[in-house]
Design an enzyme around this catalytic site. Sequence first.
Site, PDB file in Angstrom:
ATOM      1  CB  SER A  87      -0.957  -0.045   1.204  1.00  0.00           C
ATOM      2  OG  SER A  87      -1.945   0.955   1.106  1.00  0.00           O
ATOM      3  CG  HIS A 137      -5.859  -2.065   0.293  1.00  0.00           C
ATOM      4  ND1 HIS A 137      -5.121  -1.774  -0.836  1.00  0.00           N
ATOM      5  CD2 HIS A 137      -5.264  -1.385   1.311  1.00  0.00           C
ATOM      6  CE1 HIS A 137      -4.144  -0.945  -0.521  1.00  0.00           C
ATOM      7  NE2 HIS A 137      -4.199  -0.696   0.773  1.00  0.00           N
TER       8      HIS A 137
END
Length: 252
Positions: free
Chosen positions: A95, A229
Amino acid sequence: MTMQESARPGSPWLMRGERRPDVRLALYCLPHAGGGASAYRDWARSLPAWIDVIAVQLPGRENRIREPLGIDLDAMAEAVDADHQGVPYALFGHSNGALLAFELAHRLSATGAGPVHLSVSGSPPPALATPNRAVSRFDEAGLLDWMVEQGGISQQLLALPDLLELVIPAVRCDLSWLEAYRPAVRPALSCPVSAFAGETDPRVPGDVLTGWSRETTAGFTARRYPGGHFYLIDELPVLLGDLAEQLSDLRL
């Protein structure tokens, strides 16, 4: 493995477990927004003994909680450069950490001792990375809702307001950096790049992940895994198996 501060003086940026004999590669890992080095505490158990796992610890979290929050890429690069001592090394980031790893790769390559491999996870390529909304300025309720949507916060953490008081400022700090991020115009990296993401990650839809191929003149691979995610929570064994195979292919 319990990560401890690096034995080398002047390296509060780096956390590692016990040093391994016969190490052929150092793997420096960068955390997601608001995260700390503990995100990588279990990686050494699942990676081959020839890989030394070192997590980068940003100021203002975990063992550095008394320090002001901030992101200093030059200081990170100096810490990694001093730590690997000529041992080949790779970078991994998830991320927000993917972009930190990418920027570190460029800074370290500029010194002539760049990484032999870069792995990026859960992030669009740099040109598409800047968010279209300023999440860092959301009020606390809105920011918590966003964190829950991303899958980066557990119900247990939501029930611990004292801990949230420590996590939320770190998340805001990292998101502020991301929202201001603009990649410099420069030559592509000369090391191979691997890009990973969850199949339903809204930050990396469609073929966006393959855009990372433009950031290297060497080999590129991309793979998706079940999940969103934070796919690597459930898919970590598979991810680490793939990562170890790719690093092994470097034939160090």
